[in-house]
Design an enzyme around this catalytic site. Structure first.
Site, PDB file in Angstrom:
ATOM      1  N   ASP A 158       0.864  -1.185   0.000  1.00  0.00           N
ATOM      2  CA  ASP A 158       0.000   0.000   0.000  1.00  0.00           C
ATOM      3  C   ASP A 158       0.900   1.234   0.000  1.00  0.00           C
ATOM      4  O   ASP A 158       2.016   1.171  -0.497  1.00  0.00           O
ATOM      5  CB  ASP A 158      -0.948  -0.033   1.206  1.00  0.00           C
ATOM      6  CG  ASP A 158      -2.275   0.675   0.935  1.00  0.00           C
ATOM      7  OD1 ASP A 158      -2.236   1.818   0.442  1.00  0.00           O
ATOM      8  OD2 ASP A 158      -3.336   0.096   1.198  1.00  0.00           O
ATOM      9  N   HIS A 179       2.375   1.925  -3.155  1.00  0.00           N
ATOM     10  CA  HIS A 179       1.493   2.885  -3.815  1.00  0.00           C
ATOM     11  C   HIS A 179       2.026   4.306  -3.748  1.00  0.00           C
ATOM     12  O   HIS A 179       1.292   5.259  -3.961  1.00  0.00           O
ATOM     13  CB  HIS A 179       0.092   2.829  -3.191  1.00  0.00           C
ATOM     14  CG  HIS A 179      -0.610   1.529  -3.409  1.00  0.00           C
ATOM     15  ND1 HIS A 179      -1.884   1.280  -2.944  1.00  0.00           N
ATOM     16  CD2 HIS A 179      -0.215   0.388  -4.040  1.00  0.00           C
ATOM     17  CE1 HIS A 179      -2.239   0.045  -3.273  1.00  0.00           C
ATOM     18  NE2 HIS A 179      -1.249  -0.515  -3.941  1.00  0.00           N
TER      19      HIS A 179
END
Length: 394
Positions: free
Chosen positions: A218, A241
């Protein structure tokens, strides 16, 4: 960057000796003296808490010492305030119980001033045993798995030379913290592991993160509402991310985010590079005074992205444009490669257009076959200077 991170790894091996030399005045509370057993099976919660309580009540400098070995540790809260500066010296491996646990916390430090967490040790979240229970990548109203190490209401503190692997949820989080340095840490989880953010920061100020490597499933770092004066430098991010501001605007009465610098950092193979994301909602706040400079991108899908219609799990029932005002954001000396054709995407709110967005010396190359790089913008007011590849869209 690689040289600096390599030096950090070497330093892990000798850090304990340096710790002894620089903290000879500290009184040490060894968890083994309180019954902790490094057998990788016994839950050592009681021993760790007893050692912490005695150290916290010690006048002067104290140190909780976790020697080498593997210590299973259930959910714990290390509470202050303490009577003096306190160090959590972790040279061994602290391992979470298998499975999802029954709370969203694993290890929490709360109400502590002058805390140091260091030692070259490892937090092992045993995430693979919990990820199948994660529903948050499909449902925003899910029950969260535990974050490996939380810092809440922690001030004037340092976290350095520790590793965290395979967190069940995020690795580290900071809430209502002030004046904290995070240096030379390594956070890692597989790129496909759900919601394993590296570092989350919310309602905190004067947080500095440097010389660290973050590889997750993430956000490498997420800056949430109420964050002020955040400085990030010499961070390697990937996979993951990227570094994100937000998401913002999902809830009423969110505090502003202001004063963020991200510099001298590398993104390798990430979904995003530098991202600002807000929900389409009536809840007003401001995100302002951001500088992103001297950033290298390698095979990043969305190197520069502002998304004011953030909707991770459609449908999101968007009934109005985002009410988060983004302003005074500078991107300077961003270079490298994009794995998608649209390397710069700045989609702002129709009702609150972005203000004073500055792009200077953007030099990205395209790795794909779709054609030359492009940028896409909507509702943006700003300026551009120097080289612009892709060509500026405002």
């Amino acid at each position: 960057m690689a040289l600096q991170l390599g030096f950090a790894k070497v330093f892990f091996a000798i850090f304990f000796l340096a710790s002894l030399a620089t903290a000879h005045n500290a009184k040490t509370f060894n968890v083994r003296n309180y019954g902790a057993v490094a057998d990788g099976r016994k839950d050592n919660r009681k021993a760790f808490l007893k050692a912490w309580r005695d150290a916290c009540n010690q006048k002067g400098i104290s140190r909780v010492y976790i020697p080498g070995g593997v210590y299973v540790l259930g959910t714990v809260e290390f509470l202050g305030p303490c009577k003096g500066p306190i160090t959590f010296l972790m040279t061994g491996t602290v391992r979470a119980p298998a499975g999802p646990l029954s709370t969203d916390e694993w290890i929490t430090f709360r109400y502590v001033n002058k805390l140091i967490v260091k030692g070259g040790g490892t937090l092992d979240g045993q995430g693979a045993s919990a990820w199948p229970y994660n529903e948050c990548d499909k449902n925003s109203n899910c029950r969260s798995l535990p974050i490996s190490m939380r810092f809440e209401f922690v001030t004037n503190s340092r976290i350095k030379y520790i590793r965290s692997i395979n967190s069940k949820n995020g690795h580290l989080s900071f809430f209502a913290c002030k004046n904290v340095n995070v240096t030379n840490i390594e956070l890692s989880a597989p790129g496909d592991s759900p919601n394993t953010d590296g570092i989350k920061i919310g309602s905190s100020r004067d947080i500095r993160i440097s010389s660290s490597r973050i590889s997750t499933g993430d956000d490498c770092i997420a800056i949430l509402s109420g964050s002020t004066n955040i400085d990030i430098s010499y961070v390697y991010c990937g996979p993951g991310h990227g570094i994100s501001v937000g998401s913002l605007g999902k809830f009423p009465n969110e505090d502003d985010v202001k004063g963020l610098v991200v510099r001298h950092s590398t993104f390798n193979g990430t979904d995003n590079g530098l991202r600002i994301k807000t929900w389409e909602s009536p809840w007003r706040s401001t995100a302002s005074n951001f500088t992103f400079e001297d950033i290298f991108m390698e095979k990043v899908r969305n190197p520069i992205i502002v998304d004011q219609a953030y909707c991770p799990h459609p449908p999101c029932n968007q009934q109005t444009a985002s009410h988060v005002q983004i302003k005074d954001v500078t991107y300077r000396n961003i270079w490298g490669t994009s794995s998608s054709q649209i390397a710069v995407s700045i989609d702002c709110s129709k009702q609150f257009p972005c203000k004073n967005i500055v792009m200077k010396d953007i030099n990205l190359a395209h790795l794909g076959r779709e054609g030359p790089l492009k940028s896409h913008c909507s509702y943006v007011d700003g300026h551009f200077y120097g080289r612009q590849n892709p060509p500026s869209c405002f």
